[in-house]
Motif scaffolding. Structure first.
Motif, PDB file in Angstrom:
ATOM      1  N   GLN A 165       0.810  -1.218   0.000  1.00 60.28           N
ATOM      2  CA  GLN A 165       0.000   0.000   0.000  1.00 60.28           C
ATOM      3  C   GLN A 165       0.843   1.268   0.000  1.00 60.28           C
ATOM      4  N   GLY A 166       2.079   1.161  -0.523  1.00 56.83           N
ATOM      5  CA  GLY A 166       2.915   2.344  -0.641  1.00 56.83           C
ATOM      6  C   GLY A 166       2.588   3.144  -1.884  1.00 56.83           C
ATOM      7  N   PRO A 167       3.104   4.366  -1.994  1.00 56.39           N
ATOM      8  CA  PRO A 167       2.796   5.238  -3.128  1.00 56.39           C
ATOM      9  C   PRO A 167       3.593   4.875  -4.374  1.00 56.39           C
ATOM     10  N   ILE A 168       3.010   5.119  -5.534  1.00 55.49           N
ATOM     11  CA  ILE A 168       3.731   4.994  -6.795  1.00 55.49           C
ATOM     12  C   ILE A 168       4.498   6.293  -7.033  1.00 55.49           C
ATOM     13  N   LEU A 169       5.793   6.183  -7.276  1.00 54.31           N
ATOM     14  CA  LEU A 169       6.648   7.348  -7.479  1.00 54.31           C
ATOM     15  C   LEU A 169       7.033   7.456  -8.945  1.00 54.31           C
ATOM     16  N   PRO A 170       6.731   8.572  -9.609  1.00 56.55           N
ATOM     17  CA  PRO A 170       7.148   8.726 -11.006  1.00 56.55           C
ATOM     18  C   PRO A 170       8.660   8.642 -11.148  1.00 56.55           C
ATOM     19  N   LEU A 171       9.087   8.036 -12.239  1.00 57.66           N
ATOM     20  CA  LEU A 171      10.516   7.970 -12.518  1.00 57.66           C
ATOM     21  C   LEU A 171      11.052   9.386 -12.720  1.00 57.66           C
ATOM     22  N   GLY A 172      12.180   9.683 -12.110  1.00 54.25           N
ATOM     23  CA  GLY A 172      12.733  11.027 -12.213  1.00 54.25           C
ATOM     24  C   GLY A 172      12.156  12.001 -11.209  1.00 54.25           C
ATOM     25  N   SER A 173      11.329  11.506 -10.287  1.00 55.10           N
ATOM     26  CA  SER A 173      10.699  12.392  -9.298  1.00 55.10           C
ATOM     27  C   SER A 173      11.672  12.850  -8.221  1.00 55.10           C
ATOM     28  N   GLY A 174      12.792  12.150  -8.079  1.00 57.84           N
ATOM     29  CA  GLY A 174      13.742  12.504  -7.030  1.00 57.84           C
ATOM     30  C   GLY A 174      13.242  12.163  -5.640  1.00 57.84           C
ATOM     31  N   LEU A 175      12.427  11.092  -5.545  1.00 62.60           N
ATOM     32  CA  LEU A 175      11.802  10.735  -4.277  1.00 62.60           C
ATOM     33  C   LEU A 175      12.076   9.277  -3.911  1.00 62.60           C
ATOM     34  N   LEU A 176      11.906   8.974  -2.626  1.00 68.71           N
ATOM     35  CA  LEU A 176      11.933   7.621  -2.107  1.00 68.71           C
ATOM     36  C   LEU A 176      10.649   7.399  -1.309  1.00 68.71           C
ATOM     37  N   ALA A 177      10.207   6.146  -1.231  1.00 69.86           N
ATOM     38  CA  ALA A 177       9.047   5.798  -0.417  1.00 69.86           C
ATOM     39  C   ALA A 177       9.502   5.014   0.803  1.00 69.86           C
ATOM     40  N   LEU A 178       9.029   5.436   1.974  1.00 71.75           N
ATOM     41  CA  LEU A 178       9.244   4.702   3.217  1.00 71.75           C
ATOM     42  C   LEU A 178       7.883   4.144   3.623  1.00 71.75           C
ATOM     43  N   THR A 179       7.733   2.817   3.529  1.00 73.49           N
ATOM     44  CA  THR A 179       6.414   2.197   3.643  1.00 73.49           C
ATOM     45  C   THR A 179       6.405   1.102   4.701  1.00 73.49           C
ATOM     46  N   PRO A 180       5.489   1.180   5.681  1.00 70.85           N
ATOM     47  CA  PRO A 180       5.397   0.106   6.684  1.00 70.85           C
ATOM     48  C   PRO A 180       4.693  -1.120   6.102  1.00 70.85           C
ATOM     49  N   ILE A 181       5.009  -2.274   6.648  1.00 74.16           N
ATOM     50  CA  ILE A 181       4.362  -3.525   6.251  1.00 74.16           C
ATOM     51  C   ILE A 181       3.529  -4.001   7.434  1.00 74.16           C
ATOM     52  N   SER A 182       2.215  -4.002   7.273  1.00 71.08           N
ATOM     53  CA  SER A 182       1.266  -4.391   8.326  1.00 71.08           C
ATOM     54  C   SER A 182       1.580  -3.696   9.649  1.00 71.08           C
ATOM     55  N   PRO A 183       1.501  -2.368   9.696  1.00 71.61           N
ATOM     56  CA  PRO A 183       1.802  -1.659  10.943  1.00 71.61           C
ATOM     57  C   PRO A 183       0.742  -1.920  12.008  1.00 71.61           C
ATOM     58  N   PHE A 184       1.192  -2.148  13.240  1.00 68.75           N
ATOM     59  CA  PHE A 184       0.290  -2.346  14.376  1.00 68.75           C
ATOM     60  C   PHE A 184       0.243  -1.099  15.256  1.00 68.75           C
ATOM     61  N   ASP A 248       8.851   4.979 -17.750  1.00 67.76           N
ATOM     62  CA  ASP A 248       8.171   6.086 -17.072  1.00 67.76           C
ATOM     63  C   ASP A 248       6.672   6.053 -17.318  1.00 67.76           C
ATOM     64  N   ASP A 249       6.279   5.695 -18.549  1.00 66.88           N
ATOM     65  CA  ASP A 249       4.855   5.604 -18.859  1.00 66.88           C
ATOM     66  C   ASP A 249       4.208   4.422 -18.129  1.00 66.88           C
ATOM     67  N   ARG A 250       4.918   3.312 -18.035  1.00 71.79           N
ATOM     68  CA  ARG A 250       4.376   2.149 -17.326  1.00 71.79           C
ATOM     69  C   ARG A 250       4.123   2.480 -15.858  1.00 71.79           C
ATOM     70  N   ILE A 251       5.065   3.164 -15.234  1.00 71.95           N
ATOM     71  CA  ILE A 251       4.907   3.517 -13.829  1.00 71.95           C
ATOM     72  C   ILE A 251       3.726   4.463 -13.641  1.00 71.95           C
ATOM     73  N   THR A 252       3.600   5.452 -14.519  1.00 71.42           N
ATOM     74  CA  THR A 252       2.475   6.383 -14.434  1.00 71.42           C
ATOM     75  C   THR A 252       1.142   5.652 -14.590  1.00 71.42           C
ATOM     76  N   MET A 253       1.049   4.768 -15.561  1.00 71.46           N
ATOM     77  CA  MET A 253      -0.226   4.084 -15.843  1.00 71.46           C
ATOM     78  C   MET A 253      -0.622   3.113 -14.740  1.00 71.46           C
ATOM     79  N   GLU A 254       0.345   2.666 -13.918  1.00 72.00           N
ATOM     80  CA  GLU A 254       0.000   1.775 -12.814  1.00 72.00           C
ATOM     81  C   GLU A 254      -0.938   2.448 -11.815  1.00 72.00           C
ATOM     82  N   GLN A 255      -0.963   3.799 -11.827  1.00 72.64           N
ATOM     83  CA  GLN A 255      -1.850   4.514 -10.924  1.00 72.64           C
ATOM     84  C   GLN A 255      -3.318   4.397 -11.315  1.00 72.64           C
ATOM     85  N   PHE A 256      -3.578   3.912 -12.521  1.00 78.20           N
ATOM     86  CA  PHE A 256      -4.941   3.835 -13.020  1.00 78.20           C
ATOM     87  C   PHE A 256      -5.422   2.382 -13.153  1.00 78.20           C
TER      88      PHE A 256
END
Length: 258
Positions: A165-184, A248-256
């Protein structure tokens, strides 16, 4: 004078990929990987990651054009034998900087591994993991109780990160995702989006009683006490794609995708 470019052909050990390699070998003269200017990789996403990791280990990085003979093939192009020279000439190139993980085990061993998709921490037993999360040497979460947590690149954001359930990051966005796995606890924390300049440190609380493993793509380190994760700008990899199936297009389209 022979002006044919130096290409290496690598295939996964599956019967389908080996048969495809046989079909391509007669089309041109292939060279060994050490002499190659470009690699044609036949297999699935897992094999593509293996090829890229092998180049990182050898410190000799060349562009890779993959063709899918696996299952998902998100990092691959369509498999076909015709017009390969033309496809390579038209291909779009994407530079991907991997993560570099430094893990310290309970016994004090230090292990450094690269990760193209993600670095993940995962509990080893039935007990939840208890983790302390720091960002740029500042503690931002004193205790995260969870099954695990991961740090993902944009290229890997549609893989394990998306399943968690982490965010999709566009290629070239200059970002990283920090995502918990089943947080309690905190139960409602869904992670964070970080600048790619960030340095993430995760310390395992009570590492002996609640053991945790660290996984950099496909390579695991057991019983870790702490990991440090950051982008390795000195080891940029190049993926090549047909213009109509660019990464880059594949990553963007995964949001839909629903």
């Amino acid at each position: 004078m022979n002006t044919e470019k130096k290409w290496a052909l690598l295939a996964s050990p599956t019967d389908e990929a080996q048969a495809a390699a046989d079909a391509l070998r007669s089309q041109r003269d292939w060279v060994e990987l050490d002499d190659a200017e470009l690699v044609i990789a036949l297999g699935g996403d897992g094999f593509m990651l293996q090829v890229q990791h092998a180049m990182l280990e050898d410190a000799r990085i060349v562009p890779v054009f993959g063709m899918n003979l696996g299952t998902v093939g998100f990092l691959m192009n369509e498999w076909r034998t015709d017009g390969l020279d033309e496809r390579i000439a038209r291909a779009k190139r994407f530079s991907v900087s991997p993560l570099r993980m430094e893990a310290e085990t309970i016994e004090g061993q230090r292990i450094k591994l690269p990760a193209i998709n993600e670095v993940s921490l995962l509990r080893e037993t039935r007990q939840t993991a208890k983790l302390e999360v720091s960002l740029n040497d500042r503690v931002v979460m004193a205790e995260l109780v969870c099954d695990g947590v991961l740090v993902s690149t944009p290229a890997g954001s549609t893989a394990y990160n998306l399943s968690a359930q982490g965010p999709i990051l566009p290629l070239g966005s200059g970002l990283l995702a920090l995502t918990p796995i089943s947080p309690f606890r905190p139960r409602r924390w869904r992670g964070a989006i970080l600048p790619e300049t960030a340095s993430v440190s995760i310390r395992v609380l009570d590492a002996v009683k609640r053991p945790v493993s660290a996984v950099a793509d496909q390579r695991e380190v057991r019983d870790v006490r702490k990991i440090d994760v950051a982008i390795d700008r000195a080891a940029a990899l190049t993926f090549m794609f047909d213009p109509e199936h660019a990464l880059d297009d594949r990553i963007t389209m995964e949001q839909f995708v629903v």
